[in-house]
Design a protein around this motif. Structure first.
Motif, PDB file in Angstrom:
ATOM      1  N   THR A 166      -1.003   5.803   2.728  1.00 55.36           N
ATOM      2  CA  THR A 166      -0.201   6.069   3.973  1.00 55.36           C
ATOM      3  C   THR A 166      -0.903   6.062   5.269  1.00 55.36           C
ATOM      4  N   PHE A 167      -1.966   6.390   5.345  1.00 59.42           N
ATOM      5  CA  PHE A 167      -2.723   6.384   6.622  1.00 59.42           C
ATOM      6  C   PHE A 167      -3.758   5.305   7.006  1.00 59.42           C
ATOM      7  N   THR A 168      -3.747   4.520   7.963  1.00 59.91           N
ATOM      8  CA  THR A 168      -4.923   3.765   8.316  1.00 59.91           C
ATOM      9  C   THR A 168      -5.329   4.136   9.681  1.00 59.91           C
ATOM     10  N   TYR A 223     -20.353   1.391  15.763  1.00 60.50           N
ATOM     11  CA  TYR A 223     -19.643   0.896  14.448  1.00 60.50           C
ATOM     12  C   TYR A 223     -18.024   1.128  14.721  1.00 60.50           C
ATOM     13  N   HIS A 224     -17.404  -0.030  14.227  1.00 60.62           N
ATOM     14  CA  HIS A 224     -15.783   0.225  14.176  1.00 60.62           C
ATOM     15  C   HIS A 224     -15.646   0.058  12.786  1.00 60.62           C
ATOM     16  N   LEU A 225     -14.834   1.229  12.282  1.00 60.48           N
ATOM     17  CA  LEU A 225     -14.389   1.219  10.770  1.00 60.48           C
ATOM     18  C   LEU A 225     -12.880   1.306  10.776  1.00 60.48           C
ATOM     19  N   LYS A 226     -12.388   0.590   9.848  1.00 60.51           N
ATOM     20  CA  LYS A 226     -11.021   0.670   9.435  1.00 60.51           C
ATOM     21  C   LYS A 226     -10.764   1.464   7.938  1.00 60.51           C
ATOM     22  N   ILE A 227     -10.199   2.584   7.863  1.00 59.27           N
ATOM     23  CA  ILE A 227     -10.169   3.147   6.853  1.00 59.27           C
ATOM     24  C   ILE A 227      -8.783   3.246   6.265  1.00 59.27           C
ATOM     25  N   LYS A 228      -8.487   3.468   5.101  1.00 57.08           N
ATOM     26  CA  LYS A 228      -7.136   3.711   4.372  1.00 57.08           C
ATOM     27  C   LYS A 228      -7.111   5.029   3.534  1.00 57.08           C
ATOM     28  N   VAL A 229      -6.445   5.996   3.654  1.00 58.66           N
ATOM     29  CA  VAL A 229      -6.521   7.046   3.040  1.00 58.66           C
ATOM     30  C   VAL A 229      -4.991   7.366   2.655  1.00 58.66           C
ATOM     31  N   LYS A 230      -4.914   8.646   1.556  1.00 60.99           N
ATOM     32  CA  LYS A 230      -3.430   8.932   1.112  1.00 60.99           C
ATOM     33  C   LYS A 230      -2.932  10.136   2.072  1.00 60.99           C
ATOM     34  N   SER A 231      -3.930  10.753   2.519  1.00 61.59           N
ATOM     35  CA  SER A 231      -3.423  11.927   3.078  1.00 61.59           C
ATOM     36  C   SER A 231      -4.190  12.390   4.065  1.00 61.59           C
ATOM     37  N   GLN A 232      -3.715  13.368   5.029  1.00 62.47           N
ATOM     38  CA  GLN A 232      -4.518  13.880   6.394  1.00 62.47           C
ATOM     39  C   GLN A 232      -5.802  14.801   5.722  1.00 62.47           C
ATOM     40  N   GLU A 233      -5.450  15.270   4.737  1.00 60.52           N
ATOM     41  CA  GLU A 233      -6.627  16.094   3.919  1.00 60.52           C
ATOM     42  C   GLU A 233      -7.807  15.043   3.728  1.00 60.52           C
ATOM     43  N   GLN A 234      -7.388  13.996   2.990  1.00 64.10           N
ATOM     44  CA  GLN A 234      -8.447  13.112   2.718  1.00 64.10           C
ATOM     45  C   GLN A 234      -9.171  12.460   4.162  1.00 64.10           C
ATOM     46  N   LEU A 235      -8.500  12.289   4.849  1.00 64.71           N
ATOM     47  CA  LEU A 235      -8.983  11.860   6.052  1.00 64.71           C
ATOM     48  C   LEU A 235      -9.942  12.967   6.819  1.00 64.71           C
ATOM     49  N   ASN A 236      -9.685  13.943   6.803  1.00 64.92           N
ATOM     50  CA  ASN A 236     -10.359  15.165   7.397  1.00 64.92           C
ATOM     51  C   ASN A 236     -11.655  15.336   6.298  1.00 64.92           C
ATOM     52  N   LEU A 237     -11.784  15.071   5.227  1.00 60.90           N
ATOM     53  CA  LEU A 237     -12.894  15.370   4.335  1.00 60.90           C
ATOM     54  C   LEU A 237     -13.757  14.160   4.495  1.00 60.90           C
ATOM     55  N   PHE A 238     -13.075  12.662   4.789  1.00 57.35           N
ATOM     56  CA  PHE A 238     -13.923  11.933   5.140  1.00 57.35           C
ATOM     57  C   PHE A 238     -14.500  12.272   6.583  1.00 57.35           C
ATOM     58  N   LEU A 239     -14.002  12.405   7.826  1.00 55.15           N
ATOM     59  CA  LEU A 239     -14.482  12.703   8.885  1.00 55.15           C
ATOM     60  C   LEU A 239     -15.383  13.769   8.769  1.00 55.15           C
ATOM     61  N   GLU A 279       0.796  -1.117   0.021  1.00 53.52           N
ATOM     62  CA  GLU A 279       0.196   0.005   0.049  1.00 53.52           C
ATOM     63  C   GLU A 279       0.751   1.226  -0.009  1.00 53.52           C
ATOM     64  N   MET A 280       2.081   1.185   0.569  1.00 59.17           N
ATOM     65  CA  MET A 280       2.892   2.462   0.411  1.00 59.17           C
ATOM     66  C   MET A 280       3.325   2.855  -0.963  1.00 59.17           C
ATOM     67  N   LYS A 281       3.488   1.901  -1.698  1.00 56.77           N
ATOM     68  CA  LYS A 281       3.955   1.977  -3.063  1.00 56.77           C
ATOM     69  C   LYS A 281       2.873   2.513  -4.051  1.00 56.77           C
ATOM     70  N   LEU A 282       1.304   2.240  -3.352  1.00 59.25           N
ATOM     71  CA  LEU A 282       0.205   2.998  -3.903  1.00 59.25           C
ATOM     72  C   LEU A 282      -0.026   4.312  -3.413  1.00 59.25           C
ATOM     73  N   GLY A 283       0.449   4.913  -2.339  1.00 62.56           N
ATOM     74  CA  GLY A 283       0.328   6.312  -1.974  1.00 62.56           C
ATOM     75  C   GLY A 283      -0.513   5.875  -0.830  1.00 62.56           C
TER      76      GLY A 283
END
Length: 148
Positions: free
Chosen positions: A64-66, A103-119, A58-62
């Motif tokens: 980086t955040f779980t 609920y318990h979710l496991k998510i994977k995102v490319k950036s903190q910005e993507q995480l913030n948008l999801f949240l 997954e690191m090669k795909l970019g």
């Protein structure tokens, strides 16, 4: 379907390399390739083997955040939330849980910005707690508990 020790051995080898040739697997467990193939087909037909998959770096795909997110729903109607998580590529696992949260979710995102948008979108459905993974220690192996 009742599995025997040979079935568990086959599953263990397939989990290590699902592309292994039946003949090569047979040599490891002292069976013919055809006998191994018959057992694998039976495991597939009985739903023990559901699918074959790839393990991707997954690191090669970019990616980086779980993040692990506990969701506290705002309403008793969870249909729109379930629809939301089923249509989000970031969500790799979702579980309805007992105890604290719904609920318990496991998510994977490319950036903190993507995480913030999801949240931000998640807030439409409920409140949450977030934990970020800093290192994966162990991956799930469903046979580990079965073989002991």
């Amino acid at each position: 379907m009742k599995l025997d020790q040979t079935d568990f051995q086959i599953l263990q080898y397939l989990m290590g390399n699902s592309r292994i040739q039946w003949k090569d697997l047979g040599e490891q467990i002292h069976m013919t390739g055809q006998a191994v193939g018959n057992r694998i087909k039976k495991l597939e037909e009985n739903g023990v083997i559901k699918a074959y998959s790839l393990i991707i770096d997954e690191m090669k795909l970019g990616l980086t955040f779980t993040a692990f997110i506990i969701v506290y729903m705002k309403t008793a109607n969870h249909d729109s939330f379930i629809h939301f998580i089923n249509n989000r590529n970031e969500v790799v696992e979702a579980h309805r849980i007992s105890g604290q949260g719904c609920y318990h979710l496991k998510i994977k995102v490319k950036s903190q910005e993507q995480l913030n948008l999801f949240l931000n979108k998640l807030l439409e459905h409920g409140n949450y707690n977030v934990n970020l993974s800093i290192q994966e220690i162990k991956q799930h192996n469903p046979l580990t508990a079965t073989l002991q």
